[in-house]
Design an enzyme around this catalytic site. Structure first.
Site, PDB file in Angstrom:
ATOM      1  N   LYS A   1       4.626   8.507  -7.102  1.00 45.86           N
ATOM      2  CA  LYS A   1       5.475   9.287  -6.215  1.00 45.86           C
ATOM      3  C   LYS A   1       6.798   9.640  -6.305  1.00 45.86           C
ATOM      4  O   LYS A   1       7.505  10.618  -5.879  1.00 45.86           O
ATOM      5  CB  LYS A   1       5.183   8.671  -4.743  1.00 45.86           C
ATOM      6  CG  LYS A   1       5.459   9.589  -3.727  1.00 45.86           C
ATOM      7  CD  LYS A   1       4.693   9.200  -2.169  1.00 45.86           C
ATOM      8  CE  LYS A   1       4.997   7.678  -1.803  1.00 45.86           C
ATOM      9  NZ  LYS A   1       5.130   7.547  -0.399  1.00 45.86           N
TER      10      LYS A   1
ATOM     11  N   LYS B   1       7.526   0.985   1.530  1.00 43.97           N
ATOM     12  CA  LYS B   1       8.206   0.170   0.541  1.00 43.97           C
ATOM     13  C   LYS B   1       9.661   0.888   0.167  1.00 43.97           C
ATOM     14  O   LYS B   1      10.461   0.265  -0.109  1.00 43.97           O
ATOM     15  CB  LYS B   1       7.328   0.160  -0.759  1.00 43.97           C
ATOM     16  CG  LYS B   1       6.128  -0.372  -0.713  1.00 43.97           C
ATOM     17  CD  LYS B   1       5.234  -0.360  -1.893  1.00 43.97           C
ATOM     18  CE  LYS B   1       5.029   1.117  -2.297  1.00 43.97           C
ATOM     19  NZ  LYS B   1       3.965   1.699  -1.411  1.00 43.97           N
TER      20      LYS B   1
ATOM     21  N   LYS C   1       0.951  -1.235   0.164  1.00 45.47           N
ATOM     22  CA  LYS C   1       0.069  -0.096   0.045  1.00 45.47           C
ATOM     23  C   LYS C   1       0.950   1.223   0.076  1.00 45.47           C
ATOM     24  O   LYS C   1       2.033   1.271   0.572  1.00 45.47           O
ATOM     25  CB  LYS C   1      -0.767  -0.166   1.254  1.00 45.47           C
ATOM     26  CG  LYS C   1      -1.697   1.210   1.636  1.00 45.47           C
ATOM     27  CD  LYS C   1      -2.190   0.871   2.951  1.00 45.47           C
ATOM     28  CE  LYS C   1      -3.126   2.080   3.237  1.00 45.47           C
ATOM     29  NZ  LYS C   1      -2.589   3.364   3.345  1.00 45.47           N
TER      30      LYS C   1
ATOM     31  N   ASP D   1      -1.472  -0.520  -4.438  1.00 48.89           N
ATOM     32  CA  ASP D   1      -2.923  -0.112  -4.075  1.00 48.89           C
ATOM     33  C   ASP D   1      -4.040  -0.773  -5.357  1.00 48.89           C
ATOM     34  O   ASP D   1      -4.855  -1.271  -5.002  1.00 48.89           O
ATOM     35  CB  ASP D   1      -3.373   1.220  -3.919  1.00 48.89           C
ATOM     36  CG  ASP D   1      -2.419   1.875  -2.573  1.00 48.89           C
ATOM     37  OD1 ASP D   1      -3.128   2.506  -1.777  1.00 48.89           O
ATOM     38  OD2 ASP D   1      -1.040   1.670  -2.553  1.00 48.89           O
TER      39      ASP D   1
HETATM   40  P1  ADP Z   1       6.026   4.023   0.331  1.00 49.43           P
HETATM   41  O1  ADP Z   1       7.089   3.922  -0.332  1.00 49.43           O
HETATM   42  O2  ADP Z   1       5.220   2.694   0.695  1.00 49.43           O
HETATM   43  O3  ADP Z   1       5.067   4.867  -0.251  1.00 49.43           O
HETATM   44  P2  ADP Z   1       7.765   4.957   2.367  1.00 49.43           P
HETATM   45  O4  ADP Z   1       9.078   4.261   2.513  1.00 49.43           O
HETATM   46  O5  ADP Z   1       7.715   6.508   1.525  1.00 49.43           O
HETATM   47  O6  ADP Z   1       6.441   4.569   1.823  1.00 49.43           O
HETATM   48  O7  ADP Z   1       7.398   5.283   3.912  1.00 49.43           O
HETATM   49  C1  ADP Z   1       6.329   6.587   4.063  1.00 49.43           C
HETATM   50  C2  ADP Z   1       7.121   7.210   5.581  1.00 49.43           C
HETATM   51  O8  ADP Z   1       7.190   6.247   6.681  1.00 49.43           O
HETATM   52  C3  ADP Z   1       8.389   7.693   5.146  1.00 49.43           C
HETATM   53  O9  ADP Z   1       8.564   8.979   5.268  1.00 49.43           O
HETATM   54  C4  ADP Z   1       9.123   7.072   6.209  1.00 49.43           C
HETATM   55  O10 ADP Z   1       9.668   8.041   7.174  1.00 49.43           O
HETATM   56  C5  ADP Z   1       8.375   6.210   7.250  1.00 49.43           C
HETATM   57  N1  ADP Z   1       8.708   5.049   7.482  1.00 49.43           N
HETATM   58  C6  ADP Z   1       8.840   4.046   6.844  1.00 49.43           C
HETATM   59  N2  ADP Z   1       9.240   2.776   7.471  1.00 49.43           N
HETATM   60  C7  ADP Z   1       9.613   3.258   8.763  1.00 49.43           C
HETATM   61  C8  ADP Z   1      10.030   2.578   9.887  1.00 49.43           C
HETATM   62  N3  ADP Z   1      10.225   1.234   9.898  1.00 49.43           N
HETATM   63  N4  ADP Z   1      10.052   3.374  11.092  1.00 49.43           N
HETATM   64  C9  ADP Z   1       9.725   4.442  11.030  1.00 49.43           C
HETATM   65  N5  ADP Z   1       9.507   5.162   9.989  1.00 49.43           N
HETATM   66  C10 ADP Z   1       9.138   4.594   8.693  1.00 49.43           C
HETATM   67 MG    MG Z   2       7.599   4.757  -2.213  1.00 55.03          MG
END
Ligand code: ADP
Ligand code: MG
Length: 275
Positions: free
Chosen positions: A40, A14, A9, A125
C-alpha cells in the site's frame, strides 16, 4: 539500535500508529527511521506532508539496484524522521513480500541501518517469507501486534504469533512479542476482549488507542496527530506508547491459539443480545 516491528491486518491502523510512534520518538530526541513494508506504500505519508515517496522496488525496477544511493531511497520527513517505502509488485504479478526482501538487501548495502530506533510497519495478513523478513536475521527483534476486537484482526494477530513462535524455534533468531496495541473500533468491551486475547497468547496490552476523529482531521492536514494536535489526549496516548516501547523489558515467545479457542474468546465478549 532498537528495531521494532508493528504487525497487523490491513487497514487496522498500523501506519497511523507507526507514524505517530515515530513522531513521538523523534520528539524524545531519538533518531528514527520508519520502513513501510506494505504494498500500500503509504506508511510514511503523514510524516512526509502527505507525499507518497517513491518505493524501493519501483526505483530498483526503473534504475537498477547498483545505481541507487542512500538519498534515492531514504527521505527525510517530520523533524528528521527518515522514511523508506518498500513497495510491492504490480497487482497480480509476483510475490507481495519481494519488495521487503529487496529493500532490506539494498539498505544493508547502503549501510542505512544506523538510527536509535527503526520502526518497521508490516502488513500481517499473510506472513510469507517476505513479510516475515523483518522478524528474521536479527532485524526486528521486538514485535508489536496492532489489533482491534474484530475477529478478523485478532485472527491475523494470532497468525503473526504463529510466525513468531515458528521463527523462534531457530535458537539463532531472536524474535519476541513485546505486546499488543489495541487500536479501537469502538466495540463493546473491546479492551477487555483484546486484553483476554493478549494474555492467552502470553502477552499484554501495551497501549490502548481510542477511535478518534482527530486522526482523520490530522490526515486531511497531511500530518500525524503528534504534529497536528500535540496537546490532545490522543497525542498523549501515542507518546505513552513510545515511552512504553522504549522502556519495555517484557518479551515473550507467544503461544498461538487454535481457531476454536479464538472464536470462543470473541464469542464470550459479544453483547448478550447477539448471543
Ligand atoms: P494500516 O496501515 O493498518 O493498513 P492505516 O493506519 O492506514 O491502516 O489506517 C486505516 C484508516 O483507519 C486510516 O485512514 C485512518 O484514518 C483510520 N484510523 C486508524 N487508526 C485510527 C484511530 N485510532 N481513530 C480513528 N481512525 C483511525
Ligand atoms: Mg499501512
Amino acid at each position: 539500535m532498537k528495531q521494532i516491528a508493528l504487525y497487523g491486518k490491513g487497514g487496522i491502523g498500523k501506519s497511523t500508529t507507526s507514524a505517530n510512534l515515530s513522531a513521538a520518538l523523534v520528539n524524545q530526541g531519538l533518531s528514527v527511521m520508519q520502513i513501510g513494508c506494505d504494498p500500500k506504500r503509504d506508511s510514511t505519508r503523514m510524516l512526509m506532508k502527505g507525499v507518497l515517496i517513491p518505493t524501493v522496488l519501483d526505483l530498483i525496477r526503473e534504475r537498477g539496484e547498483q545505481n541507487l544511493s542512500l538519498n534515492d531511497v531514504v527521505f527525510t520527513g517530520y523533524k528528521g524522521v527518515r522514511c523508506v517505502e518498500a513497495g510491492g509488485p504490480e497487482p497480480g504479478v509476483g510475490c507481495a513480500g519481494r519488495g521487503i526482501i529487496a529493500t532490506f538487501q539494498l539498505l544493508e548495502r547502503l549501510s542505512a541501518f544506523d538510527e536509535d530506533v527503526i520502526v518497521y510497519d508490516v502488513l500481517g495478513d499473510v506472513v510469507c517469507g517476505g513479510f516475515a523478513m523483518p522478524m528474521r536475521k536479527g532485524y526486528a527483534q521486538e514485535i508489536y501486534l496492532v489489533t482491534s476486537g474484530e475477529l478478523m484482526s485478532l485472527y491475523a494477530a494470532n497468525n503473526i504469533c504463529k510466525a513468531i513462535a515458528r521463527i523462534s524455534q531457530n535458537v539463532k533468531q531472536v524474535c519476541r512479542l513485546g505486546g499488543v496495541i489495541c487500536n479501537s473500533r469502538n466495540l463493546p468491551d473491546e479492551e477487555q476482549l483484546v486484553s483476554a486475547f493478549a494474555s492467552r497468547v502470553g502477552s499484554k496490552i501495551i497501549a490502548y488507542i481510542p477511535r478518534d476523529g482527530l486522526v482523520q482531521h490530522a490526515e486531511l492536514h497531511n500530518q500525524t496527530v503528534i504534529e497536528y494536535a500535540p496537546e490532545s489526549d490522543l497525542a498523549a496516548r501515542y507518546i505513552s506508547l513510545a515511552q512504553a516501547i522504549i522502556t519495555n523489558k517484557d518479551f515473550i515467545i507467544p503461544t498461538p491459539l487454535e481457531i476454536e479457542e479464538l472464536e470462543n474468546i470473541a464469542r464470550s465478549y459479544l453483547p448478550k443480545i447477539h448471543q
